[in-house]
Design a protein around this motif. Structure first.
Motif, PDB file in Angstrom:
ATOM      1  N   PHE A 155      15.474  -3.494   4.504  1.00 33.10           N
ATOM      2  CA  PHE A 155      16.522  -4.347   3.926  1.00 33.10           C
ATOM      3  C   PHE A 155      17.869  -3.624   3.853  1.00 33.10           C
ATOM      4  O   PHE A 155      18.906  -4.164   4.252  1.00 33.10           O
ATOM      5  CB  PHE A 155      16.093  -4.797   2.529  1.00 33.10           C
ATOM      6  CG  PHE A 155      17.200  -5.394   1.710  1.00 33.10           C
ATOM      7  CD1 PHE A 155      17.708  -6.649   1.993  1.00 33.10           C
ATOM      8  CD2 PHE A 155      17.758  -4.680   0.651  1.00 33.10           C
ATOM      9  CE1 PHE A 155      18.738  -7.196   1.242  1.00 33.10           C
ATOM     10  CE2 PHE A 155      18.773  -5.211  -0.108  1.00 33.10           C
ATOM     11  CZ  PHE A 155      19.275  -6.467   0.193  1.00 33.10           C
ATOM     12  N   GLN A 156      17.862  -2.382   3.369  1.00 29.81           N
ATOM     13  CA  GLN A 156      19.116  -1.646   3.265  1.00 29.81           C
ATOM     14  C   GLN A 156      19.675  -1.276   4.637  1.00 29.81           C
ATOM     15  O   GLN A 156      20.893  -1.277   4.833  1.00 29.81           O
ATOM     16  CB  GLN A 156      18.912  -0.394   2.421  1.00 29.81           C
ATOM     17  CG  GLN A 156      18.741  -0.679   0.940  1.00 29.81           C
ATOM     18  CD  GLN A 156      18.806   0.585   0.095  1.00 29.81           C
ATOM     19  OE1 GLN A 156      18.532   1.678   0.571  1.00 29.81           O
ATOM     20  NE2 GLN A 156      19.159   0.433  -1.172  1.00 29.81           N
ATOM     21  N   ALA A 157      18.813  -0.962   5.592  1.00 33.21           N
ATOM     22  CA  ALA A 157      19.289  -0.653   6.945  1.00 33.21           C
ATOM     23  C   ALA A 157      19.938  -1.872   7.587  1.00 33.21           C
ATOM     24  O   ALA A 157      20.988  -1.761   8.247  1.00 33.21           O
ATOM     25  CB  ALA A 157      18.132  -0.150   7.798  1.00 33.21           C
ATOM     26  N   PHE A 158      19.343  -3.026   7.386  1.00 35.35           N
ATOM     27  CA  PHE A 158      19.953  -4.252   7.915  1.00 35.35           C
ATOM     28  C   PHE A 158      21.291  -4.530   7.233  1.00 35.35           C
ATOM     29  O   PHE A 158      22.255  -4.974   7.874  1.00 35.35           O
ATOM     30  CB  PHE A 158      19.003  -5.425   7.711  1.00 35.35           C
ATOM     31  CG  PHE A 158      19.564  -6.750   8.160  1.00 35.35           C
ATOM     32  CD1 PHE A 158      19.617  -7.068   9.509  1.00 35.35           C
ATOM     33  CD2 PHE A 158      20.043  -7.664   7.240  1.00 35.35           C
ATOM     34  CE1 PHE A 158      20.151  -8.288   9.935  1.00 35.35           C
ATOM     35  CE2 PHE A 158      20.565  -8.874   7.653  1.00 35.35           C
ATOM     36  CZ  PHE A 158      20.616  -9.192   9.003  1.00 35.35           C
ATOM     37  N   LEU A 159      21.374  -4.252   5.946  1.00 34.54           N
ATOM     38  CA  LEU A 159      22.630  -4.447   5.229  1.00 34.54           C
ATOM     39  C   LEU A 159      23.700  -3.471   5.729  1.00 34.54           C
ATOM     40  O   LEU A 159      24.875  -3.852   5.882  1.00 34.54           O
ATOM     41  CB  LEU A 159      22.405  -4.259   3.729  1.00 34.54           C
ATOM     42  CG  LEU A 159      23.578  -4.583   2.799  1.00 34.54           C
ATOM     43  CD1 LEU A 159      23.939  -6.065   2.905  1.00 34.54           C
ATOM     44  CD2 LEU A 159      23.230  -4.234   1.354  1.00 34.54           C
ATOM     45  N   ILE A 160      23.314  -2.229   5.989  1.00 37.26           N
ATOM     46  CA  ILE A 160      24.278  -1.258   6.522  1.00 37.26           C
ATOM     47  C   ILE A 160      24.789  -1.703   7.891  1.00 37.26           C
ATOM     48  O   ILE A 160      25.993  -1.666   8.164  1.00 37.26           O
ATOM     49  CB  ILE A 160      23.620   0.133   6.606  1.00 37.26           C
ATOM     50  CG1 ILE A 160      23.376   0.687   5.203  1.00 37.26           C
ATOM     51  CG2 ILE A 160      24.501   1.104   7.400  1.00 37.26           C
ATOM     52  CD1 ILE A 160      22.611   2.002   5.204  1.00 37.26           C
ATOM     53  N   PHE A 161      23.869  -2.094   8.754  1.00 37.92           N
ATOM     54  CA  PHE A 161      24.272  -2.545  10.090  1.00 37.92           C
ATOM     55  C   PHE A 161      25.187  -3.761  10.023  1.00 37.92           C
ATOM     56  O   PHE A 161      26.235  -3.822  10.688  1.00 37.92           O
ATOM     57  CB  PHE A 161      23.020  -2.864  10.915  1.00 37.92           C
ATOM     58  CG  PHE A 161      23.293  -3.673  12.140  1.00 37.92           C
ATOM     59  CD1 PHE A 161      23.847  -3.093  13.272  1.00 37.92           C
ATOM     60  CD2 PHE A 161      22.992  -5.033  12.170  1.00 37.92           C
ATOM     61  CE1 PHE A 161      24.106  -3.848  14.409  1.00 37.92           C
ATOM     62  CE2 PHE A 161      23.240  -5.792  13.294  1.00 37.92           C
ATOM     63  CZ  PHE A 161      23.799  -5.204  14.421  1.00 37.92           C
ATOM     64  N   LEU A 162      24.815  -4.726   9.219  1.00 42.76           N
ATOM     65  CA  LEU A 162      25.575  -5.967   9.153  1.00 42.76           C
ATOM     66  C   LEU A 162      26.975  -5.734   8.598  1.00 42.76           C
ATOM     67  O   LEU A 162      27.966  -6.204   9.167  1.00 42.76           O
ATOM     68  CB  LEU A 162      24.821  -6.981   8.294  1.00 42.76           C
ATOM     69  CG  LEU A 162      25.446  -8.375   8.162  1.00 42.76           C
ATOM     70  CD1 LEU A 162      25.488  -9.061   9.523  1.00 42.76           C
ATOM     71  CD2 LEU A 162      24.675  -9.210   7.160  1.00 42.76           C
ATOM     72  N   MET A 163      27.089  -4.992   7.527  1.00 45.85           N
ATOM     73  CA  MET A 163      28.382  -4.825   6.876  1.00 45.85           C
ATOM     74  C   MET A 163      29.283  -3.863   7.644  1.00 45.85           C
ATOM     75  O   MET A 163      30.471  -4.132   7.831  1.00 45.85           O
ATOM     76  CB  MET A 163      28.187  -4.337   5.443  1.00 45.85           C
ATOM     77  CG  MET A 163      27.520  -5.349   4.543  1.00 45.85           C
ATOM     78  SD  MET A 163      27.904  -5.088   2.822  1.00 45.85           S
ATOM     79  CE  MET A 163      29.667  -5.239   2.812  1.00 45.85           C
ATOM     80  N   CYS A 164      28.734  -2.732   8.093  1.00 41.95           N
ATOM     81  CA  CYS A 164      29.582  -1.742   8.767  1.00 41.95           C
ATOM     82  C   CYS A 164      30.146  -2.283  10.070  1.00 41.95           C
ATOM     83  O   CYS A 164      31.356  -2.190  10.327  1.00 41.95           O
ATOM     84  CB  CYS A 164      28.778  -0.467   9.026  1.00 41.95           C
ATOM     85  SG  CYS A 164      28.319   0.436   7.526  1.00 41.95           S
TER      86      CYS A 164
END
Length: 371
Positions: A155-164
């Motif tokens: 979940f956090q990796a997907f959030l990092i990818f999406l936002m960055c």
């Protein structure tokens, strides 16, 4: 030699260093070398098992799952980006940042955690042997724990990818192109170098470093200057290395430290990670097996402390009641003795002043007997 064979077959062998003459012998040295732990007296077995053994299991379990978690934070955004760009094989991270992620940026807090963290005080482990059941039942390193860490890391990796990537993609300068009246043209940065994919990799790596160190800080139970110094040193080393590489003209990250802060979205993205993931990490920690067990331990210790205080108060009240009862008994005995003496004296003096005939010799004889 039978003892040495049993030590080799045991999961954990503990050697008792008794007499010095036996230790200096060949068999004693062989037994010490075959043992995993060596203690001087048998009374040290209880702290070895209940304190150090239990905490070693807890910290090793957490370090294993945390190591998988922090590596997933770094690698899953790369996998998502590869799928997004058609598996073109583009390299997102710089080699220096990629190799120093586990060596420097996230290593020091783990070492400090493994050496210095203690869930409870030593006396609590010794007075509550039930805490040792976590290791016997393997509650902190099971399938449920692994699934929770994997899902949360994904979940956090997907959030990092999406936002960055979204933040930098919506900033036209990322690819060196801006749109003016519908016509694209090249827009150079202040250094004259066009922005590239490495800038997005820097932001993704920065997010992974911040989130992993922040999660380890929230999972710790000891908050000393060693813990905060390790966190500051590891997180600060990332920006220090980035600043050093950005000053090297031959580095692929040349001018990227300055370019990163020219986009307000990059700073807001990192700030969003810190503000949003902090309460979420706290919730996940309380929901995890280790967090729920810690809450149960705290409640059990509080109940035992309350029970201990209640017993102490009852003992104090009992002592006070016994002391008061003893004083009352002493006063009553004194009063009864005084009343008896007063009654005898009053009886004889009454006869003395009665003036009845035939009593005077008896009173004189009683007075003589008192004298």
């Amino acid at each position: 030699m039978n003892d040495i064979n049993m030590m080799r077959e045991a999961d954990i062998a503990v050697s008792l260093t008794g007499n010095a003459s036996l230790i200096s012998s060949e068999g004693g040295n062989h037994a010490l070398r075959s043992a995993d732990y060596s203690i001087g007296q048998f009374k040290h077995m209880k702290p070895l098992l209940l304190v150090h053994g239990r905490e070693s299991y807890r910290k090793n379990s957490h370090i294993v799952t945390f190591s998988i978690y922090k590596n997933l934070l770094l690698m899953l955004p790369v996998a998502l980006f590869s799928a997004y760009c058609g598996f073109s094989g583009l390299q997102v991270y710089d080699d220096w940042l990629f190799h120093l992620y586990s060596v420097l940026f996230t290593s020091v807090p783990i070492v400090v955690y493994g050496v210095m963290d203690m869930q409870l005080e030593k006396e609590a482990f010794l007075h509550h042997p039930v805490l040792y059941e976590d290791g016997i039942e393997a509650q902190l390193l099971g399938g449920r724990t692994f699934v929770q860490w994997l899902l949360y890391a994904a979940f956090q990796a997907f959030l990092i990818f999406l936002m960055c990537f979204s933040v930098l993609k919506r900033s036209p300068e990322v690819y060196g192109i801006v749109t003016s009246h519908g016509q694209p043209h090249v827009a150079e940065l202040h250094s004259g170098r066009l922005a590239d994919l490495q800038l997005a990799g820097v932001l993704v790596c920065a997010g992974a470093v911040l989130l992993s160190n922040m999660r380890l800080l929230q999972d710790s139970y000891q908050f000393t200057w060693h813990v905060f110094s390790a966190q500051a040193a590891s997180t600060g080393s990332f920006f220090l290395i980035l600043y050093t590489l950005s000053r090297n003209p031959s580095s692929p990250l040349f001018t990227h430290f300055d370019a990163l802060w020219q986009y307000p979205g990059a700073s807001l993205c990192l700030l969003f990670f810190l503000l949003s993931m902090w309460p979420l990490n706290a919730y996940m920690h309380s929901y995890s097996v280790a967090g729920s067990k810690h809450e149960e331990l705290q409640e059990m210790i509080e109940r035992s402390c309350d029970e201990k205080h209640r017993r102490e108060e009852e003992e104090v009240d009992l002592e006070e009641r016994q002391q008061i009862l003893g004083e009352i008994q002493q006063e009553s005995m004194r009063g009864s003795v005084a009343a008896a003496l007063y009654g005898r004296c009053a009886q004889h003096t009454g006869f003395a002043f009665a003036g009845e005939e035939g009593h005077v010799p008896q009173i004189i004889e009683n007075l003589k007997s008192y004298q």
